[in-house]
Motif scaffolding. Structure first.
Motif, short mmCIF file in Angstrom:
data_model
loop_
_atom_site.label_atom_id
_atom_site.label_comp_id
_atom_site.label_asym_id
_atom_site.label_seq_id
_atom_site.Cartn_x
_atom_site.Cartn_y
_atom_site.Cartn_z
N HIS A 147 0.96 -1.23 -0.06
CA HIS A 147 0.02 -0.01 -0.17
C HIS A 147 1.03 1.42 -0.01
O HIS A 147 1.42 1.71 1.05
N TYR A 148 1.45 1.49 -1.13
CA TYR A 148 2.47 2.54 -1.29
C TYR A 148 2.37 3.80 -1.02
O TYR A 148 1.29 4.51 -1.58
N LEU A 149 3.07 4.32 -0.23
CA LEU A 149 2.94 5.97 0.28
C LEU A 149 1.67 5.97 1.02
O LEU A 149 0.89 7.15 0.49
N GLY A 150 0.90 5.07 1.58
CA GLY A 150 -0.52 4.99 2.12
C GLY A 150 -1.57 4.81 1.39
O GLY A 150 -2.51 4.77 1.79
N TYR A 151 -1.57 4.53 0.08
CA TYR A 151 -2.38 4.68 -0.96
C TYR A 151 -3.06 3.05 -0.77
O TYR A 151 -2.25 1.98 -1.19
N GLU A 171 0.34 -8.91 2.30
CA GLU A 171 0.31 -7.21 2.26
C GLU A 171 1.33 -6.69 3.16
O GLU A 171 1.79 -7.00 4.28
N ASP A 172 2.15 -5.71 2.66
CA ASP A 172 3.19 -4.86 3.27
C ASP A 172 2.38 -3.54 3.49
O ASP A 172 2.25 -2.83 2.68
N VAL A 173 2.17 -3.21 4.86
CA VAL A 173 1.26 -2.39 5.37
C VAL A 173 2.46 -1.40 5.96
O VAL A 173 2.08 -0.48 6.70
N SER A 174 3.69 -1.32 5.62
CA SER A 174 4.73 -0.46 6.11
C SER A 174 4.30 1.02 5.98
O SER A 174 4.96 1.93 6.57
N HIS A 175 3.55 1.41 4.80
CA HIS A 175 3.21 2.60 4.55
C HIS A 175 1.87 3.14 5.06
O HIS A 175 1.43 4.18 4.52
N ALA A 176 1.06 2.24 5.56
CA ALA A 176 -0.45 2.64 5.47
C ALA A 176 -1.05 2.21 6.78
O ALA A 176 -2.44 1.89 6.72
N HIS A 177 -0.48 1.98 7.90
CA HIS A 177 -1.16 1.73 9.03
C HIS A 177 -2.35 2.39 9.21
O HIS A 177 -2.40 3.76 9.36
N GLY A 178 -3.28 1.77 9.50
CA GLY A 178 -4.79 2.78 9.82
C GLY A 178 -5.74 2.94 8.55
O GLY A 178 -6.40 3.26 8.71
N GLY A 179 -5.00 2.45 7.34
CA GLY A 179 -5.63 2.96 6.21
C GLY A 179 -6.95 2.05 5.96
O GLY A 179 -6.93 0.83 6.50
N LEU A 180 -7.92 2.47 5.11
CA LEU A 180 -8.94 1.69 4.67
C LEU A 180 -9.00 1.29 3.23
O LEU A 180 -8.65 2.41 2.36
N LYS A 182 -11.75 0.54 0.74
CA LYS A 182 -13.46 0.16 0.77
C LYS A 182 -13.95 0.08 2.09
O LYS A 182 -14.76 -0.92 2.21
N GLY A 183 -13.51 0.63 3.10
CA GLY A 183 -14.21 0.48 4.24
C GLY A 183 -13.67 -0.40 5.38
O GLY A 183 -13.57 -0.69 6.49
N ARG A 184 -12.59 -1.13 4.52
CA ARG A 184 -11.78 -2.32 5.38
C ARG A 184 -10.37 -1.84 5.68
O ARG A 184 -9.86 -1.55 4.61
N ARG A 185 -10.08 -2.37 6.73
CA ARG A 185 -8.59 -2.02 7.04
C ARG A 185 -7.40 -2.75 6.28
O ARG A 185 -7.67 -3.79 5.99
N VAL A 186 -6.46 -2.08 5.75
CA VAL A 186 -5.58 -2.72 4.90
C VAL A 186 -4.81 -3.38 5.98
O VAL A 186 -4.76 -3.11 7.22
N GLY A 187 -4.44 -4.65 5.54
CA GLY A 187 -3.61 -5.59 6.41
C GLY A 187 -4.50 -6.76 6.98
O GLY A 187 -3.99 -7.72 7.47
N THR A 188 -5.78 -6.57 6.57
CA THR A 188 -6.81 -7.73 6.96
C THR A 188 -7.26 -8.30 5.85
O THR A 188 -8.29 -9.35 5.93
N ILE A 189 -7.06 -7.87 4.77
CA ILE A 189 -7.64 -8.49 3.52
C ILE A 189 -6.82 -9.75 2.85
O ILE A 189 -7.40 -10.68 2.45
N THR A 307 -9.14 5.44 2.56
CA THR A 307 -8.22 6.43 3.16
C THR A 307 -6.62 6.23 3.07
O THR A 307 -6.20 4.95 2.73
N MET A 308 -5.92 7.01 3.38
CA MET A 308 -4.54 7.01 3.23
C MET A 308 -3.79 6.94 4.73
O MET A 308 -2.66 6.85 4.75
N GLY A 309 -4.66 6.38 5.72
CA GLY A 309 -4.06 6.01 6.88
C GLY A 309 -3.37 7.19 7.62
O GLY A 309 -3.96 8.18 7.68
N GLY A 310 -2.09 7.11 7.62
CA GLY A 310 -1.25 8.00 8.54
C GLY A 310 -0.62 8.95 7.31
O GLY A 310 0.57 9.77 7.68
#
Ligand SMILES: *Cc1c(COP(=O)(O)O)cnc(C)c1O
Length: 444
Positions: A147-151, A171-180, A182-189, A307-310
């Motif tokens: 999820h590059y640069l938060g996207y 999923e490599d979520v190193s750029h996107a902690h807390g990002g969504l 379509k309403g679902r948390r990245v890292g849980t899909i 969303t773009m998380g942080g």
């Protein structure tokens, strides 16, 4: 253009940004809470223990809404363990975008596996779902999504491809902690996720990482790989692992430092509130620049549920054709001269690097990239055109940590001003260089 007559600071005009607010960019935000938590670990002499880490894991898993979380000494270790968890092994291939940091994929080499790079989408900078399927072979074990640069990457079609071919998604979520997405948390899909928690990242605990999954076997394999003291006879359910309890299967030790776990617990507690403020600030910045020629936001459409998380290391997209071909180097130089944060480029594409072309890391007598498989799958210049050009279309923007409209407006005005008076810059635009990108993102 005569000196002094220009509006642009680069050509002698006055700067758009006159305010200096350094704490707008200070990260992570630290209070006495972290001091107390870290000192407690220190004075308990429990730096190498697991109790604080396991408390952090429990809170992180609850925050993500997943069954398992496993702390690691770094994001690299978390992703390495995730690959092992997915049974990436001898002769296997993983598919990964080339526009990322090493640790999204390079660990595959040490598992006896290798990497096939796929193209990115120019608007999201994430894996292009249309460029994956034709790269799948019987050897493909996993797709790594960044999820590059938060996207948030386009997970739905990627998951459909993976399910169809019975391969795993990491999923490599190193750029996107807390990002969504379509309403679902990245890292849980996907099947498993690895996150860096390095101090420069959006969720910052120090040198640390974490893995999450809902899959018991993936979790237990990841634990057995790098956390021998937790590869425990009483808890392991995976039959194939039972004869080897207590052993460090990977030969790695990836235990998380508990001073980092202590920082992580405090950071996590405040994280949602802090990124909500960052999102408000960053969205204001882009709203102010909506429709400005040459400048395009790197963010998902509003009201898409994504969303773009942080907003880790926030960047923007550049369209030089809207400014008569003004080079990105000249453009960013002019914006920076206005006193704003602006710098060209992001990561250099991995597929062109020597490490993925000529380097014989383990002494096979040939480059590791091809030694670990049965064909020459190297990807020369020209093979991934979008990725290879992207550094000329991406620039770093201010990564605001606070919602202060006046300051944000000043920064946005610097960008607007350069886009408005760009003609003055064409004459001196002799650089026309290609932005190479860097092996790691600049910390701003
Ligand atoms: C930072 C980063 C990692 C590695 O994390 P470390 O904690 O530095 O080991 C992995 N992938 C991406 C995309 C990163 O930016």
């Amino acid at each position: 253009m005569t000196e002094g007559k220009s509006k642009l600071a680069l050509l002698g005009g006055s700067k758009a940004v006159t305010q200096q607010e350094r704490d707008m960019f200070t990260w992570p935000i630290l209070t006495k809470e972290e001091d107390k938590a870290v000192l407690e670990v220190l004075h308990n002499r429990s730096m190498s223990g697991s109790d604080v880490t396991m408390a952090f894991e429990k809170e992180f898993a609850a925050w993500q809404g997943v069954k398992y979380a496993m702390g690691s000494s770094c994001g690299t270790g978390a992703l390495h363990s995730a690959m092992f968890g997915c049974k990436v092994g001898v002769g296997d291939e993983i598919i990964c975008p080339s526009l990322t940091y090493w640790a999204s994929c390079l660990q595959a080499f040490s598992l006896g596996a290798t990497v096939v790079f796929a193209e990115i989408e120019p608007h999201s900078l994430c894996l292009d779902p249309k460029d994956i399927e034709h790269r799948i072979t019987p050897r493909t074990k996993a797709i790594v999504v960044v999820h590059y640069l938060g996207y948030p990457a386009d997970m739905d079609p990627i998951m459909a491809i993976a399910r169809k071919h019975k391969i795993k998604v990491i999923e490599d979520v190193s750029h996107a902690h807390g990002g969504l997405y379509k309403g679902r948390r990245v890292g849980t899909i996907g099947d498993v996720a690895g996150y860096s928690l390095m101090s420069g990242k959006s969720l910052a605990a120090g040198e640390a990482g974490i893995l999450t999954t809902n899959d018991t076997e993936i979790y237990e394999r990841a634990v057995a790989f790098g956390l021998y003291e937790r590869n425990n006879a009483n808890t392991m359910q995976t039959e194939a692992l039972k004869p080897f309890v207590g052993l460090p299967l990977g030969g790695y030790k990836y235990r998380m430092h508990q001073m980092s776990s202590a920082v992580g617990r405090v950071q996590l507690k405040h994280y949602d509130a802090r990124i909500a403020e960052i999102q408000k600030a960053m969205n204001l910045f882009w709203d102010l620049l909506e429709g400005v020629p040459g400048i395009k936001a790197h963010r998902p459409p509003q009201n898409s549920g994504s969303t773009m998380g942080g907003w880790y290391a926030a960047h923007g997209l550049y369209q030089s054709e809207a400014l008569e071909g003004l080079s990105i180097l000249r453009f960013t130089e002019a914006v920076a001269a206005e006193g704003a944060v602006c710098y060209a480029g992001c990561n250099a594409p991995l597929h062109l690097h020597a490490l993925f072309n000529t380097c014989d890391v383990y002494g096979h007598g040939k480059p590791t990239r091809i030694a670990n498989t049965d064909r020459d799958l190297r990807q020369p210049k020209g093979s991934l055109p979008v990725t290879e050009q992207i550094n000329n279309h991406v620039y770093g923007i201010p990564w605001f940590k606070h919602y202060r409209p006046n300051y944000i407006k000043q920064q946005a005005n610097a960008y607007k001003k350069v886009a408005r008076y760009y003609k003055e810059l064409l004459e001196g635009d002799t650089v026309k260089g290609v932005v190479e990108g860097s092996s790691h993102l600049s910390r701003r």
